[in-house]
Design a protein around this motif. Structure first.
Motif, PDB file in Angstrom:
ATOM      1  N   SER A 116      -4.210  47.404  34.913  1.00 54.86           N
ATOM      2  CA  SER A 116      -3.526  47.977  33.761  1.00 54.86           C
ATOM      3  C   SER A 116      -2.027  48.192  33.963  1.00 54.86           C
ATOM      4  CB  SER A 116      -4.185  49.316  33.407  1.00 54.86           C
ATOM      5  OG  SER A 116      -3.695  49.840  32.209  1.00 54.86           O
ATOM      6  N   PHE A 117      -1.598  48.433  35.182  1.00 55.82           N
ATOM      7  CA  PHE A 117      -0.227  48.899  35.449  1.00 55.82           C
ATOM      8  C   PHE A 117       0.605  47.822  36.119  1.00 55.82           C
ATOM      9  CE2 PHE A 117       2.876  50.734  38.356  1.00 55.82           C
ATOM     10  CZ  PHE A 117       3.511  51.688  37.596  1.00 55.82           C
ATOM     11  N   PRO A 118       1.791  47.577  35.558  1.00 56.59           N
ATOM     12  CA  PRO A 118       2.366  47.930  34.261  1.00 56.59           C
ATOM     13  C   PRO A 118       1.884  46.953  33.172  1.00 56.59           C
ATOM     14  CG  PRO A 118       4.074  47.692  35.948  1.00 56.59           C
ATOM     15  CD  PRO A 118       2.817  47.025  36.458  1.00 56.59           C
ATOM     16  N   SER A 119       2.310  47.204  31.940  1.00 57.44           N
ATOM     17  CA  SER A 119       1.870  46.386  30.813  1.00 57.44           C
ATOM     18  C   SER A 119       2.652  45.078  30.751  1.00 57.44           C
ATOM     19  CB  SER A 119       2.076  47.161  29.506  1.00 57.44           C
ATOM     20  OG  SER A 119       2.044  46.304  28.391  1.00 57.44           O
ATOM     21  N   ASN A 120       1.958  43.959  30.885  1.00 56.94           N
ATOM     22  CA  ASN A 120       2.608  42.644  30.802  1.00 56.94           C
ATOM     23  C   ASN A 120       3.270  42.428  29.441  1.00 56.94           C
ATOM     24  OD1 ASN A 120       2.278  41.380  33.321  1.00 56.94           O
ATOM     25  ND2 ASN A 120       0.200  40.722  32.833  1.00 56.94           N
ATOM     26  N   HIS A 121       2.562  42.785  28.389  1.00 53.34           N
ATOM     27  CA  HIS A 121       3.116  42.585  27.045  1.00 53.34           C
ATOM     28  C   HIS A 121       4.456  43.314  26.894  1.00 53.34           C
ATOM     29  CE1 HIS A 121      -0.838  41.038  26.058  1.00 53.34           C
ATOM     30  NE2 HIS A 121      -0.467  40.764  24.815  1.00 53.34           N
ATOM     31  N   THR A 122       4.505  44.542  27.409  1.00 53.31           N
ATOM     32  CA  THR A 122       5.731  45.331  27.288  1.00 53.31           C
ATOM     33  C   THR A 122       6.851  44.733  28.114  1.00 53.31           C
ATOM     34  OG1 THR A 122       4.346  47.296  26.988  1.00 53.31           O
ATOM     35  CG2 THR A 122       6.674  47.657  27.453  1.00 53.31           C
ATOM     36  N   VAL A 123       6.536  44.284  29.307  1.00 53.20           N
ATOM     37  CA  VAL A 123       7.540  43.649  30.169  1.00 53.20           C
ATOM     38  C   VAL A 123       8.132  42.428  29.487  1.00 53.20           C
ATOM     39  CG1 VAL A 123       7.866  42.362  32.305  1.00 53.20           C
ATOM     40  CG2 VAL A 123       6.610  44.505  32.346  1.00 53.20           C
ATOM     41  N   ILE A 124       7.280  41.581  28.947  1.00 54.71           N
ATOM     42  CA  ILE A 124       7.739  40.365  28.285  1.00 54.71           C
ATOM     43  C   ILE A 124       8.623  40.708  27.087  1.00 54.71           C
ATOM     44  CG2 ILE A 124       6.974  38.390  26.912  1.00 54.71           C
ATOM     45  CD1 ILE A 124       4.498  38.293  28.777  1.00 54.71           C
ATOM     46  N   ALA A 125       8.185  41.654  26.279  1.00 53.81           N
ATOM     47  CA  ALA A 125       8.929  42.015  25.070  1.00 53.81           C
ATOM     48  C   ALA A 125      10.304  42.582  25.411  1.00 53.81           C
ATOM     49  CB  ALA A 125       8.123  43.018  24.249  1.00 53.81           C
ATOM     50  N   ALA A 152       4.013  50.337  22.078  1.00 52.73           N
ATOM     51  CA  ALA A 152       3.198  51.363  21.436  1.00 52.73           C
ATOM     52  C   ALA A 152       1.845  50.812  20.998  1.00 52.73           C
ATOM     53  CB  ALA A 152       3.941  51.945  20.235  1.00 52.73           C
ATOM     54  N   SER A 153       1.841  49.559  20.559  1.00 56.38           N
ATOM     55  CA  SER A 153       0.590  48.969  20.090  1.00 56.38           C
ATOM     56  C   SER A 153      -0.423  48.814  21.211  1.00 56.38           C
ATOM     57  CB  SER A 153       0.862  47.606  19.435  1.00 56.38           C
ATOM     58  OG  SER A 153       1.125  46.594  20.400  1.00 56.38           O
ATOM     59  N   ARG A 154       0.060  48.622  22.443  1.00 59.02           N
ATOM     60  CA  ARG A 154      -0.849  48.426  23.559  1.00 59.02           C
ATOM     61  C   ARG A 154      -1.629  49.704  23.881  1.00 59.02           C
ATOM     62  NH1 ARG A 154      -2.497  43.901  23.805  1.00 59.02           N
ATOM     63  NH2 ARG A 154      -2.877  43.886  26.052  1.00 59.02           N
ATOM     64  N   VAL A 155      -1.010  50.843  23.612  1.00 62.48           N
ATOM     65  CA  VAL A 155      -1.725  52.113  23.764  1.00 62.48           C
ATOM     66  C   VAL A 155      -2.637  52.334  22.562  1.00 62.48           C
ATOM     67  CG1 VAL A 155      -1.505  54.609  24.100  1.00 62.48           C
ATOM     68  CG2 VAL A 155       0.204  53.056  25.092  1.00 62.48           C
ATOM     69  N   TRP A 156      -2.130  52.028  21.384  1.00 62.63           N
ATOM     70  CA  TRP A 156      -2.888  52.244  20.150  1.00 62.63           C
ATOM     71  C   TRP A 156      -4.210  51.484  20.169  1.00 62.63           C
ATOM     72  CZ3 TRP A 156      -1.624  55.455  16.070  1.00 62.63           C
ATOM     73  CH2 TRP A 156      -2.378  55.320  14.901  1.00 62.63           C
ATOM     74  N   ASP A 164       1.810  52.999  31.621  1.00 66.89           N
ATOM     75  CA  ASP A 164       1.831  51.546  31.828  1.00 66.89           C
ATOM     76  C   ASP A 164       2.938  50.913  30.995  1.00 66.89           C
ATOM     77  OD1 ASP A 164      -0.479  51.836  33.368  1.00 66.89           O
ATOM     78  OD2 ASP A 164      -1.815  51.296  31.708  1.00 66.89           O
ATOM     79  N   VAL A 165       3.072  51.410  29.772  1.00 65.35           N
ATOM     80  CA  VAL A 165       4.066  50.877  28.846  1.00 65.35           C
ATOM     81  C   VAL A 165       5.474  51.293  29.261  1.00 65.35           C
ATOM     82  CG1 VAL A 165       4.910  51.074  26.468  1.00 65.35           C
ATOM     83  CG2 VAL A 165       2.470  50.707  26.908  1.00 65.35           C
ATOM     84  N   LEU A 166       5.637  52.558  29.645  1.00 64.70           N
ATOM     85  CA  LEU A 166       6.967  53.038  30.034  1.00 64.70           C
ATOM     86  C   LEU A 166       7.488  52.312  31.266  1.00 64.70           C
ATOM     87  CD1 LEU A 166       6.581  56.883  29.436  1.00 64.70           C
ATOM     88  CD2 LEU A 166       7.896  55.243  28.074  1.00 64.70           C
ATOM     89  N   VAL A 167       6.634  52.135  32.252  1.00 65.85           N
ATOM     90  CA  VAL A 167       7.062  51.416  33.451  1.00 65.85           C
ATOM     91  C   VAL A 167       7.269  49.936  33.136  1.00 65.85           C
ATOM     92  CG1 VAL A 167       6.422  50.755  35.806  1.00 65.85           C
ATOM     93  CG2 VAL A 167       5.970  53.063  34.998  1.00 65.85           C
ATOM     94  N   GLY A 168       6.443  49.377  32.261  1.00 61.03           N
ATOM     95  CA  GLY A 168       6.654  48.004  31.830  1.00 61.03           C
ATOM     96  C   GLY A 168       8.010  47.823  31.173  1.00 61.03           C
ATOM     97  N   MET A 169       8.405  48.807  30.372  1.00 57.99           N
ATOM     98  CA  MET A 169       9.728  48.779  29.749  1.00 57.99           C
ATOM     99  C   MET A 169      10.825  48.761  30.821  1.00 57.99           C
ATOM    100  SD  MET A 169      11.541  51.693  27.385  1.00 57.99           S
ATOM    101  CE  MET A 169      11.628  52.792  28.822  1.00 57.99           C
ATOM    102  N   LEU A 170      10.692  49.636  31.822  1.00 59.03           N
ATOM    103  CA  LEU A 170      11.688  49.707  32.886  1.00 59.03           C
ATOM    104  C   LEU A 170      11.765  48.405  33.671  1.00 59.03           C
ATOM    105  CD1 LEU A 170      11.118  53.324  34.271  1.00 59.03           C
ATOM    106  CD2 LEU A 170      13.069  52.476  32.967  1.00 59.03           C
ATOM    107  N   VAL A 171      10.612  47.840  33.986  1.00 61.36           N
ATOM    108  CA  VAL A 171      10.598  46.569  34.721  1.00 61.36           C
ATOM    109  C   VAL A 171      11.303  45.488  33.917  1.00 61.36           C
ATOM    110  CG1 VAL A 171       9.137  44.715  35.614  1.00 61.36           C
ATOM    111  CG2 VAL A 171       8.515  47.101  36.036  1.00 61.36           C
ATOM    112  N   GLY A 172      10.963  45.384  32.636  1.00 63.18           N
ATOM    113  CA  GLY A 172      11.583  44.365  31.787  1.00 63.18           C
ATOM    114  C   GLY A 172      13.093  44.526  31.714  1.00 63.18           C
ATOM    115  N   VAL A 173      13.554  45.762  31.540  1.00 61.00           N
ATOM    116  CA  VAL A 173      14.991  46.031  31.415  1.00 61.00           C
ATOM    117  C   VAL A 173      15.716  45.785  32.737  1.00 61.00           C
ATOM    118  CG1 VAL A 173      16.701  47.853  31.030  1.00 61.00           C
ATOM    119  CG2 VAL A 173      14.739  47.633  29.492  1.00 61.00           C
TER     120      VAL A 173
END
Length: 214
Positions: A116-125, A152-156, A164-173
């Motif tokens: 689950s950790f981190p979110s691939n979708h979030t990293v890509i986006a 947000a949709s990945r949690v929803w 997972d989403v927050l760290v995915g965001m950080l990784v992507g950025v």
């Protein structure tokens, strides 16, 4: 039970309560809203490919630094994905829909071993949005909003914890910023390519804009 399974990490102690709250909201939401969010979660990454395609089309009339950064944006996304895959292989966090009793995700819960950790979708986006930030700021604002909605949709839909989403965001950025900046240094290569066989694909740069009266 394998050693790999025994070493799997339980992330529910971080924000499992928030995950449960969000998935309860999803369960109580109108079906039409759930279906829209579910569709976005599943196919929304294709929109980021369209953003990059549009950026390339516009960059045909832009200077070579912009074109270099636009051409590099898919590579930036791939690099961020690779970094994230390494993190996933190091942190074997069990999906919340597997870990938290009574979870009823909108999407089918991924198989055991699909961490689950981190979110691939979030990293890509987010890596796509940040890569575009250094080329077309207005488009990047739209892409960043789309990236937030993707995370947000990945949690929803119930397949990721919020962290997972927050760290995915950080990784992507964090992966995208230095790579996108460095890509501008390839401008001389773009200049030479524009004068060669790739000219029709890369455009003539600002000369096109002048000729078209932009």
């Amino acid at each position: 039970m394998t050693l790999r399974t025994l070493l799997a990490y339980d992330g529910s102690g971080i924000d499992g309560g928030l995950y449960t709250t969000v998935t309860h909201w999803a369960a109580d939401a109108p079906n039409w809203l759930d279906q829209i969010i579910k569709a976005w979660s599943n196919v929304g990454l294709g929109v980021f490919a369209l953003f990059m395609l549009w950026a390339w089309w516009q960059a045909r009339a832009a200077d070579s630094v912009v074109m270099a950064r636009v051409l590099a944006s898919p590579l930036v996304v791939v690099a961020a994905y690779v970094v994230n895959s390494v993190l996933k292989s190091l942190v074997h966090e069990v999906r919340p829909c597997q870990q938290i009793a009574g979870s009823v995700p909108l999407d089918p819960c991924p198989a055991v071993g699909d961490w689950s950790f981190p979110s691939n979708h979030t990293v890509i986006a987010f890596s796509a949005a940040v890569a575009l930030w250094f080329a077309y700021r207005r488009l990047a604002w739209i892409a960043l909003l789309a990236a937030v909605l993707m995370g947000a949709s990945r949690v929803w839909v119930g397949v990721h914890y919020p962290h997972d989403v927050l760290v995915g965001m950080l990784v992507g950025v964090l992966v995208a910023i230095p790579l996108a900046l460095a890509a501008g240094r390839a401008a001389p290569l773009v200049e030479r390519a524009r004068a060669g066989a790739l000219g029709p694909f890369l455009g003539a740069g600002p000369a096109v804009a002048v000729a078209q009266g932009r």
